[in-house]
Each structure stands twice: as C-alpha cells, then as structure tokens.
Motif scaffolding. Structure first.
Motif, PDB file in Angstrom:
ATOM      1  N   ALA A 115       0.824  -1.209   0.000  1.00 19.70           N
ATOM      2  CA  ALA A 115       0.000   0.000   0.000  1.00 19.70           C
ATOM      3  C   ALA A 115       0.859   1.261   0.000  1.00 19.70           C
ATOM      4  CB  ALA A 115      -0.937  -0.004   1.208  1.00 19.70           C
ATOM      5  N   ALA A 116       2.032   1.183   0.617  1.00 18.72           N
ATOM      6  CA  ALA A 116       2.926   2.337   0.698  1.00 18.72           C
ATOM      7  C   ALA A 116       3.854   2.442  -0.510  1.00 18.72           C
ATOM      8  CB  ALA A 116       3.757   2.266   1.976  1.00 18.72           C
ATOM      9  N   GLY A 117       3.766   1.474  -1.430  1.00 23.70           N
ATOM     10  CA  GLY A 117       4.636   1.499  -2.596  1.00 23.70           C
ATOM     11  C   GLY A 117       6.063   1.074  -2.300  1.00 23.70           C
ATOM     12  N   MET A 118       6.260   0.338  -1.198  1.00 19.29           N
ATOM     13  CA  MET A 118       7.587  -0.127  -0.827  1.00 19.29           C
ATOM     14  C   MET A 118       7.863  -1.496  -1.441  1.00 19.29           C
ATOM     15  SD  MET A 118       8.792   2.304   0.995  1.00 19.29           S
ATOM     16  CE  MET A 118      10.195   1.556   1.811  1.00 19.29           C
ATOM     17  N   PRO A 119       9.124  -1.840  -1.674  1.00 19.32           N
ATOM     18  CA  PRO A 119       9.436  -3.144  -2.278  1.00 19.32           C
ATOM     19  C   PRO A 119       9.350  -4.305  -1.310  1.00 19.32           C
ATOM     20  CG  PRO A 119      11.453  -1.930  -1.866  1.00 19.32           C
ATOM     21  CD  PRO A 119      10.322  -0.992  -1.546  1.00 19.32           C
ATOM     22  N   CYS A 120       9.479  -4.021  -0.021  1.00 17.07           N
ATOM     23  CA  CYS A 120       9.445  -5.092   0.968  1.00 17.07           C
ATOM     24  C   CYS A 120       8.945  -4.551   2.294  1.00 17.07           C
ATOM     25  CB  CYS A 120      10.826  -5.741   1.141  1.00 17.07           C
ATOM     26  SG  CYS A 120      12.052  -4.663   1.921  1.00 17.07           S
ATOM     27  N   ALA A 121       8.627  -5.481   3.183  1.00 16.13           N
ATOM     28  CA  ALA A 121       8.237  -5.135   4.547  1.00 16.13           C
ATOM     29  C   ALA A 121       9.340  -5.567   5.494  1.00 16.13           C
ATOM     30  CB  ALA A 121       6.929  -5.830   4.917  1.00 16.13           C
ATOM     31  N   VAL A 122       9.648  -4.737   6.454  1.00 21.13           N
ATOM     32  CA  VAL A 122      10.668  -5.027   7.460  1.00 21.13           C
ATOM     33  C   VAL A 122      10.006  -4.982   8.828  1.00 21.13           C
ATOM     34  CG1 VAL A 122      12.862  -4.308   8.463  1.00 21.13           C
ATOM     35  CG2 VAL A 122      12.464  -4.038   6.000  1.00 21.13           C
ATOM     36  N   PHE A 123      10.214  -6.020   9.630  1.00 14.82           N
ATOM     37  CA  PHE A 123       9.538  -6.093  10.918  1.00 14.82           C
ATOM     38  C   PHE A 123      10.274  -7.065  11.828  1.00 14.82           C
ATOM     39  CE2 PHE A 123       7.993  -9.381   8.209  1.00 14.82           C
ATOM     40  CZ  PHE A 123       7.661 -10.460   9.015  1.00 14.82           C
ATOM     41  N   ARG A 124       9.926  -7.058  13.103  1.00 13.96           N
ATOM     42  CA  ARG A 124      10.466  -8.043  14.037  1.00 13.96           C
ATOM     43  C   ARG A 124       9.652  -9.328  13.894  1.00 13.96           C
ATOM     44  NH1 ARG A 124      10.801  -3.421  17.586  1.00 13.96           N
ATOM     45  NH2 ARG A 124      12.976  -2.992  18.120  1.00 13.96           N
ATOM     46  N   GLY A 125      10.302 -10.414  13.660  1.00 11.58           N
ATOM     47  CA  GLY A 125       9.584 -11.673  13.533  1.00 11.58           C
ATOM     48  C   GLY A 125      10.453 -12.764  12.942  1.00 11.58           C
ATOM     49  N   TYR A 126       9.907 -13.980  12.984  1.00 12.41           N
ATOM     50  CA  TYR A 126      10.525 -15.162  12.368  1.00 12.41           C
ATOM     51  C   TYR A 126      11.829 -15.608  13.028  1.00 12.41           C
ATOM     52  CZ  TYR A 126       7.235 -15.137   8.446  1.00 12.41           C
ATOM     53  OH  TYR A 126       6.111 -15.210   7.666  1.00 12.41           O
ATOM     54  N   ARG A 127      12.192 -15.050  14.157  1.00 11.40           N
ATOM     55  CA  ARG A 127      13.403 -15.503  14.818  1.00 11.40           C
ATOM     56  C   ARG A 127      13.197 -16.928  15.331  1.00 11.40           C
ATOM     57  NH1 ARG A 127      14.595 -10.054  18.437  1.00 11.40           N
ATOM     58  NH2 ARG A 127      15.050  -8.664  16.688  1.00 11.40           N
ATOM     59  N   GLY A 128      13.991 -17.846  14.821  1.00 11.99           N
ATOM     60  CA  GLY A 128      13.871 -19.242  15.211  1.00 11.99           C
ATOM     61  C   GLY A 128      12.683 -19.960  14.609  1.00 11.99           C
ATOM     62  N   ALA A 129      11.976 -19.310  13.707  1.00  9.81           N
ATOM     63  CA  ALA A 129      10.772 -19.922  13.127  1.00  9.81           C
ATOM     64  C   ALA A 129      11.138 -20.919  12.039  1.00  9.81           C
ATOM     65  CB  ALA A 129       9.866 -18.836  12.543  1.00  9.81           C
ATOM     66  N   GLU A 130      10.417 -22.037  11.999  1.00  5.51           N
ATOM     67  CA  GLU A 130      10.659 -23.067  10.994  1.00  5.51           C
ATOM     68  C   GLU A 130      10.288 -22.595   9.587  1.00  5.51           C
ATOM     69  OE1 GLU A 130      12.058 -26.148  11.432  1.00  5.51           O
ATOM     70  OE2 GLU A 130      12.521 -25.404  13.439  1.00  5.51           O
ATOM     71  N   LEU A 131       9.323 -21.662   9.475  1.00  6.81           N
ATOM     72  CA  LEU A 131       8.900 -21.208   8.153  1.00  6.81           C
ATOM     73  C   LEU A 131      10.064 -20.620   7.365  1.00  6.81           C
ATOM     74  CD1 LEU A 131       5.399 -19.504   8.609  1.00  6.81           C
ATOM     75  CD2 LEU A 131       5.954 -21.545   7.273  1.00  6.81           C
ATOM     76  N   ALA A 132      10.996 -19.984   8.059  1.00  2.05           N
ATOM     77  CA  ALA A 132      12.131 -19.368   7.369  1.00  2.05           C
ATOM     78  C   ALA A 132      13.005 -20.404   6.674  1.00  2.05           C
ATOM     79  CB  ALA A 132      12.963 -18.560   8.361  1.00  2.05           C
ATOM     80  N   ARG A 133      12.914 -21.654   7.089  1.00  2.94           N
ATOM     81  CA  ARG A 133      13.714 -22.711   6.468  1.00  2.94           C
ATOM     82  C   ARG A 133      13.101 -23.193   5.155  1.00  2.94           C
ATOM     83  NH1 ARG A 133      15.348 -26.765  11.493  1.00  2.94           N
ATOM     84  NH2 ARG A 133      16.253 -25.181  12.875  1.00  2.94           N
ATOM     85  N   VAL A 134      11.792 -23.011   4.991  1.00  6.66           N
ATOM     86  CA  VAL A 134      11.120 -23.562   3.806  1.00  6.66           C
ATOM     87  C   VAL A 134      10.580 -22.481   2.876  1.00  6.66           C
ATOM     88  CG1 VAL A 134      10.493 -25.708   4.976  1.00  6.66           C
ATOM     89  CG2 VAL A 134       8.909 -23.762   5.044  1.00  6.66           C
ATOM     90  N   ASN A 135      10.606 -21.238   3.304  1.00  7.13           N
ATOM     91  CA  ASN A 135      10.115 -20.134   2.487  1.00  7.13           C
ATOM     92  C   ASN A 135      11.286 -19.214   2.137  1.00  7.13           C
ATOM     93  OD1 ASN A 135       8.945 -17.875   1.359  1.00  7.13           O
ATOM     94  ND2 ASN A 135       7.308 -17.713   2.862  1.00  7.13           N
ATOM     95  N   PRO A 136      11.789 -19.277   0.890  1.00 12.06           N
ATOM     96  CA  PRO A 136      12.948 -18.457   0.527  1.00 12.06           C
ATOM     97  C   PRO A 136      12.646 -16.967   0.477  1.00 12.06           C
ATOM     98  CG  PRO A 136      12.060 -19.586  -1.409  1.00 12.06           C
ATOM     99  CD  PRO A 136      11.346 -20.150  -0.214  1.00 12.06           C
TER     100      PRO A 136
END
Length: 285
Positions: A115-136
């Motif tokens: 919505a803001a026209g940015m290329p990506c979102a930056v936030f606190r999250g996914y530390r130690g999360a398994e999803l980061a291993r399977v979602n490039p």
C-alpha cells in the motif's frame, strides 16, 4: 473513481487469467459472492493471496483455478483443514499448487508495504521460526541504526483485490464496520479493487467519523450483493452460518461430492441467491 456494475461485469473486467488476486476478509465480510462469480467465469493460473484462506479458496483451488497460494494459516474455521487444498498440495489434484506460507504479522506488514509502494516489509519476527527454512521469501537484514536483526518479506501488490463491505454511498465511498482485518491495506496495495456491498446509501453523514471508509478513488468497481459474505457473517446484517462450515468438511472430503456441490450451489446458482441464503440469519436492526 468507483463504477457501480453488476457483479459479473465487475469480475470479468478486473480479473484475468494469470493474475495475482486477493479475496480478503477476516472472520466476517468474506467476499464469497465475488469468488463464486470468478469460479463461474473459469479463470486459470491465478496466484491466490489471503491472510486466512478458508472455504472460498478451498473451492477455487478444487476447481483448478490456482497456480500458487500466498497465505498465513489455512483452514475451515472452527472445523478443521481445507481438504481440496490438501489434495492439491499432496496429490496435485486437480493440479499442482505452489505454496508460500507466512505468519499473520508478515502478511499484514507485506500488504502495508504494498500500500505504501515499498518493495518489501521489514519487521520483528521469524526468529527461530521453521517457516524461514522452507520459504525463501523470508530474509533477514541488519538494521543500519541499531544492528538488530530484522525479518524482511516482499511487499504484496495484487493485480486485483476483492472485498465485501456493509455500505457504499452514491459517490462510491465504501464503509466497513465491525472487525477490520486487512481489507483496507489489500485495496490500497492492489492495482484494481472490487467491493461487493450489502446496500447503497445516500451518504455517510450520520456515521461515526472513525469508521473505516475507503474513498471512492481507491475502488475500481462496486457491486450490490446483499448476503454476499455468506456463509461468513456481516456485522450488523446477518450471523455466521455455522452449519454451512460443518457441511463443507464433508463435501470437500470427496472429489465427486465436491464437484456435485459446486455444480448445484455455484454454477447453477445466481448472485441473487445470496440474499435468500442469509434470510434466516438476519440480526435485529
């Protein structure tokens, strides 16, 4: 500027084969009527995006419309899994489905970035999360100011977003009452946006100014479809049809039963049927 159109025209003019599309709604105001119209028109090779895909995405996937699903949590709310989605992922039926799974926080931030026209979102999250291993598409970056490790995901910019809302006024402004999910951000992030609404009113002069309103210039087309969120609910209009969600678990469990249900309840149905489906679910005004 929003145009008032019949739903069939609003869908055909704004959704195309190969599009990325978000049919967004959270708990209530799920744009079921719009999804059913898309099914009737037989679109293919879609990338379906949604924060909480439920029955309508199960139906679209089961009809072979989807190439990819970008989502956070998928399930038949209060009942269990999505059986057509599972069949597509595990067995490639009716066609193989690519999946990109995120957390709710990631999806919400990705819509806001779009919505803001940015290329990506930056936030606190996914530390130690398994999803980061399977979602490039889950990456980590270092904050240039604090050195903190932050998560980053691509912005979501759907080709088209569909939402359901309670009211539109004559100018094409759209009002949402009750639980507000990510509909506003999805509309603002999308290149085109279609809203189905319960009713059209002259203006919003008697409404509280803090109610969520999407200005007419954010909406491409509006279709008046009373009951268009069924079997989900529309706050202030009708209740959730819990029996329909229970029924879906049995319907979706068998491929032939599923196709028969779709023939009777989608392909042979009319947009006007939605109003009749919610008649016994109406809440007192």
């Amino acid at each position: 500027m929003a145009r008032f159109l019949p739903l069939s025209q609003a869908v055909s003019e704004n959704l195309h084969d190969g599009d990325s599309v978000a049919f967004e709604g959270f708990t209530h105001l799920i744009p079921t009527a719009a999804a059913h119209e898309a099914i009737r028109q037989g679109f293919r090779d879609l990338t379906l995006i949604r924060m909480t895909p439920d029955v309508v995405y199960d139906q679209m996937i089961g009809m072979g419309m989807a190439r990819k699903l970008v989502f956070s949590y998928a399930g038949n709310p209060g009942v269990g899994l999505l059986r057509r989605l599972r069949d597509a992922v595990e067995n490639g039926f009716p066609n193989a489905l690519e999946i990109e799974e995120h957390s709710h926080a990631a999806m919400a931030n990705a819509y806001e970035a779009g919505a803001a026209g940015m290329p990506c979102a930056v936030f606190r999250g996914y530390r130690g999360a398994e999803l980061a291993r399977v979602n490039p598409n889950i990456r980590f970056i270092e904050c240039p100011f604090t050195g903190e490790e932050l998560a980053a995901v691509p912005a979501l910019r759907p080709d088209v977003a569909f939402i359901h809302a309670q009211k539109a006024d004559r100018r094409g402004n759209v009002l949402v009452e009750g639980i507000v999910g990510i509909q506003k951000e999805a509309v603002l992030a999308a290149r085109r946006a279609v809203a189905t609404v319960e009713e059209v009113v002259e203006d919003f002069d008697d409404q509280h100014p803090n109610l969520t309103i999407l200005p007419h210039w954010t909406i491409t087309a509006i279709s008046v479809v009373p009951g268009g969120a069924h079997p989900s609910y529309a706050h202030g209009y009708y209740a959730r049809d819990n029996a329909a969600y229970l029924e879906w678990d049995k319907v979706a469990a068998d491929r032939d039963v599923f196709r028969d249900w779709m023939d009777r309840n989608v392909f042979q149905a009319r947009v006007e049927d939605f109003e009749q489906r919610v008649e016994k679910l109406r809440v007192a005004g």
